[in-house]
Design a protein around this motif. Structure first.
Motif, PDB file in Angstrom:
ATOM      1  N   GLU A  54       0.852  -1.188   0.000  1.00 16.09           N
ATOM      2  CA  GLU A  54       0.000   0.000   0.000  1.00 16.09           C
ATOM      3  C   GLU A  54       0.891   1.244   0.000  1.00 16.09           C
ATOM      4  N   GLN A  55       0.394   2.333  -0.537  1.00 15.83           N
ATOM      5  CA  GLN A  55       1.145   3.585  -0.547  1.00 15.83           C
ATOM      6  C   GLN A  55       0.299   4.716   0.030  1.00 15.83           C
ATOM      7  N   PHE A  56       0.952   5.541   0.843  1.00 10.42           N
ATOM      8  CA  PHE A  56       0.322   6.719   1.429  1.00 10.42           C
ATOM      9  C   PHE A  56       1.188   7.933   1.129  1.00 10.42           C
ATOM     10  N   GLN A  57       0.540   9.071   0.928  1.00 12.55           N
ATOM     11  CA  GLN A  57       1.267  10.317   0.685  1.00 12.55           C
ATOM     12  C   GLN A  57       0.372  11.506   1.020  1.00 12.55           C
ATOM     13  N   LEU A  58       1.016  12.606   1.373  1.00 11.50           N
ATOM     14  CA  LEU A  58       0.292  13.841   1.600  1.00 11.50           C
ATOM     15  C   LEU A  58       0.137  14.587   0.287  1.00 11.50           C
ATOM     16  N   PHE A  59      -1.067  15.120   0.068  1.00 10.16           N
ATOM     17  CA  PHE A  59      -1.328  15.967  -1.097  1.00 10.16           C
ATOM     18  C   PHE A  59      -2.118  17.193  -0.635  1.00 10.16           C
ATOM     19  N   TYR A  60      -1.818  18.318  -1.285  1.00 17.50           N
ATOM     20  CA  TYR A  60      -2.593  19.535  -1.057  1.00 17.50           C
ATOM     21  C   TYR A  60      -3.794  19.537  -1.992  1.00 17.50           C
ATOM     22  N   ASP A  61      -4.896  20.074  -1.502  1.00 20.46           N
ATOM     23  CA  ASP A  61      -6.086  20.185  -2.332  1.00 20.46           C
ATOM     24  C   ASP A  61      -5.901  21.286  -3.370  1.00 20.46           C
ATOM     25  N   GLU A  62      -6.586  21.138  -4.473  1.00 18.06           N
ATOM     26  CA  GLU A  62      -6.538  22.140  -5.533  1.00 18.06           C
ATOM     27  C   GLU A  62      -7.967  22.434  -5.984  1.00 18.06           C
ATOM     28  N   PRO A  63      -8.508  23.623  -5.754  1.00 16.13           N
ATOM     29  CA  PRO A  63      -7.855  24.744  -5.054  1.00 16.13           C
ATOM     30  C   PRO A  63      -7.768  24.489  -3.559  1.00 16.13           C
ATOM     31  N   GLY A  64      -6.817  25.147  -2.907  1.00 20.07           N
ATOM     32  CA  GLY A  64      -6.552  24.884  -1.510  1.00 20.07           C
ATOM     33  C   GLY A  64      -7.668  25.360  -0.592  1.00 20.07           C
ATOM     34  N   PRO A  65      -7.857  24.624   0.521  1.00 18.66           N
ATOM     35  CA  PRO A  65      -8.846  25.042   1.514  1.00 18.66           C
ATOM     36  C   PRO A  65      -8.335  26.221   2.325  1.00 18.66           C
ATOM     37  N   GLY A  66      -9.162  26.738   3.189  1.00 23.72           N
ATOM     38  CA  GLY A  66      -8.781  27.880   3.994  1.00 23.72           C
ATOM     39  C   GLY A  66      -7.615  27.610   4.927  1.00 23.72           C
ATOM     40  N   SER A  67      -7.440  26.345   5.345  1.00 20.72           N
ATOM     41  CA  SER A  67      -6.352  26.016   6.264  1.00 20.72           C
ATOM     42  C   SER A  67      -4.995  25.946   5.566  1.00 20.72           C
ATOM     43  N   TYR A  68      -4.966  25.750   4.235  1.00 22.24           N
ATOM     44  CA  TYR A  68      -3.734  25.592   3.456  1.00 22.24           C
ATOM     45  C   TYR A  68      -2.883  24.429   3.972  1.00 22.24           C
ATOM     46  N   PRO A  70      -2.191  20.038   3.993  1.00 24.11           N
ATOM     47  CA  PRO A  70      -2.399  18.866   3.134  1.00 24.11           C
ATOM     48  C   PRO A  70      -3.289  17.823   3.805  1.00 24.11           C
ATOM     49  N   PHE A  71      -3.585  16.767   3.048  1.00 24.22           N
ATOM     50  CA  PHE A  71      -4.403  15.662   3.521  1.00 24.22           C
ATOM     51  C   PHE A  71      -3.711  14.346   3.178  1.00 24.22           C
ATOM     52  N   ALA A  72      -4.031  13.290   3.910  1.00 28.39           N
ATOM     53  CA  ALA A  72      -3.461  11.970   3.652  1.00 28.39           C
ATOM     54  C   ALA A  72      -4.259  11.273   2.546  1.00 28.39           C
ATOM     55  N   TRP A  73      -3.533  10.724   1.583  1.00 31.29           N
ATOM     56  CA  TRP A  73      -4.136   9.975   0.481  1.00 31.29           C
ATOM     57  C   TRP A  73      -3.516   8.575   0.432  1.00 31.29           C
ATOM     58  N   HIS A  74      -4.190   7.670  -0.284  1.00 33.57           N
ATOM     59  CA  HIS A  74      -3.793   6.265  -0.286  1.00 33.57           C
ATOM     60  C   HIS A  74      -4.132   5.632  -1.634  1.00 33.57           C
ATOM     61  N   ARG A  75      -3.309   4.670  -2.038  1.00 35.53           N
ATOM     62  CA  ARG A  75      -3.663   3.826  -3.177  1.00 35.53           C
ATOM     63  C   ARG A  75      -3.183   2.400  -2.930  1.00 35.53           C
ATOM     64  N   SER A  76      -3.900   1.435  -3.526  1.00 34.94           N
ATOM     65  CA  SER A  76      -3.650   0.011  -3.290  1.00 34.94           C
ATOM     66  C   SER A  76      -3.082  -0.648  -4.537  1.00 34.94           C
ATOM     67  N   GLN A  77      -2.274  -1.673  -4.302  1.00 37.19           N
ATOM     68  CA  GLN A  77      -1.727  -2.494  -5.380  1.00 37.19           C
ATOM     69  C   GLN A  77      -2.694  -3.646  -5.643  1.00 37.19           C
ATOM     70  N   LEU A  99       4.020  19.759  12.320  1.00 34.68           N
ATOM     71  CA  LEU A  99       4.404  18.365  12.098  1.00 34.68           C
ATOM     72  C   LEU A  99       3.499  17.784  11.016  1.00 34.68           C
ATOM     73  N   TYR A 100       4.132  17.303   9.938  1.00 31.56           N
ATOM     74  CA  TYR A 100       3.390  16.738   8.813  1.00 31.56           C
ATOM     75  C   TYR A 100       3.778  15.266   8.697  1.00 31.56           C
ATOM     76  N   GLN A 101       3.065  14.414   9.405  1.00 32.40           N
ATOM     77  CA  GLN A 101       3.422  13.002   9.454  1.00 32.40           C
ATOM     78  C   GLN A 101       2.211  12.134   9.207  1.00 32.40           C
ATOM     79  N   VAL A 102       2.402  11.091   8.389  1.00 35.35           N
ATOM     80  CA  VAL A 102       1.418  10.038   8.248  1.00 35.35           C
ATOM     81  C   VAL A 102       2.164   8.721   8.363  1.00 35.35           C
ATOM     82  N   GLY A 103       1.672   7.845   9.238  1.00 36.08           N
ATOM     83  CA  GLY A 103       2.254   6.527   9.412  1.00 36.08           C
ATOM     84  C   GLY A 103       1.165   5.484   9.284  1.00 36.08           C
ATOM     85  N   ALA A 104       1.506   4.327   8.737  1.00 33.34           N
ATOM     86  CA  ALA A 104       0.503   3.290   8.524  1.00 33.34           C
ATOM     87  C   ALA A 104       1.137   1.916   8.682  1.00 33.34           C
ATOM     88  N   VAL A 105       0.295   0.950   9.036  1.00 30.27           N
ATOM     89  CA  VAL A 105       0.763  -0.418   9.232  1.00 30.27           C
ATOM     90  C   VAL A 105      -0.436  -1.347   9.107  1.00 30.27           C
TER      91      VAL A 105
END
Length: 252
Positions: A54-68, A70-77, A99-105
């Motif tokens: 599995e893969q996880f990554q942070l992405f910013y929304d387009e157009p960006g929200p008021g908080s500016y 990112p959010f955690a996204w995911h894709r599966s093999q 702190l911009y951290q996403v961890g998964a297991v």
């Protein structure tokens, strides 16, 4: 395995029972449209028992929200060594700031466990083994002080999961939550006691290992200088201590 690894330090430290810290709200940002934009940080790979990754990554929304933020996204093999599906947003709760951290297991029952930082605390969401919707994000109860690192996930040989983070309070230099591999429930926050130096703050664990007898051994660096401390479980899943100052960075 880590899923994202002398001067004697006084008397042994039994696990304390700190009061439960108020969980972070982990609310969603309704101004974010959920459109994947610019990537932030590195891809976080999570190997699964069936050979897929599995893969996880942070992405910013387009157009960006008021908080500016990112959010955690995911894709599966689709299969081991096979192609990946489309990216999907894990949660509408933003990640950050500071702190911009996403961890998964993968847990013992095949669920994906995801922890990410949000407004000074950590949020948790899960996905069942057969996929489907992610659970609503909820506060996880570990809140390390700013610039003291994030959460480190560790999986024991029997599949039991642990989440370690620097302690922000006065009673513990490090805290942990552990998951029951049978029920999948996470236990209460437990403290590992204070290092015997009142002016020391620790960062996240630098290394975690499981000894031959099943006990855990942890090494952590001070958050603002190159000194390292180590601690080993006295009784598995029951007590720790004492903290010891390492003679070298490798704690040799």
């Amino acid at each position: 395995m880590i899923a994202v690894v002398f001067a004697c330090g006084g008397a042994g430290a039994a696990v304390s029972a700190p009061a439960a810290r108020a969980a972070a709200a982990c609310g969603t940002d309704d101004s974010a449209p959920g459109h994947r934009g610019k990537a932030g940080g590195d891809v976080v790979p999570v190997p699964r028992a069936d050979g897929r990754v599995e893969q996880f990554q942070l992405f910013y929304d387009e157009p960006g929200p008021g908080s500016y933020l990112p959010f955690a996204w995911h894709r599966s093999q689709s299969a081991p060594g096979g192609p990946y599906g489309d990216w999907e947003r894990v949660s509408g709760t933003p990640v950050g700031p500071k702190l911009y951290q996403v961890g998964a297991v993968e847990s013992a029952d095949g669920r994906l466990e995801v922890l990410f930082s949000s407004y000074g605390g950590f949020c948790r969401t899960t996905q069942d083994a057969d996929g489907g919707e992610w659970s609503p994000a909820e506060g996880f109860g570990l809140s390390p002080a700013p610039y003291h690192g994030g959460i480190v996930l560790f999986k024991e040989r029997d599949g039991r999961l642990h989440a370690f983070a620097s302690g922000a309070g006065a009673s513990d230099s490090m805290q942990v939550r552990s998951q029951d591999p049978g029920s999948g429930d996470w236990g209460a926050v437990r403290g590992l006691g204070k290092v015997p130096d009142s002016f020391v703050g620790l960062g996240a664990p630098a290394s975690l290992t499981q000894l031959a007898d099943g006990r855990l051994h942890l090494v952590a660096r001070e958050w603002n200088r190159d000194r390292y401390w180590r601690i080993t479980e006295r009784e598995r899943s029951l007590s720790w201590g004492p903290w010891e100052l390492c003679a070298t960075a490798a704690c040799a």
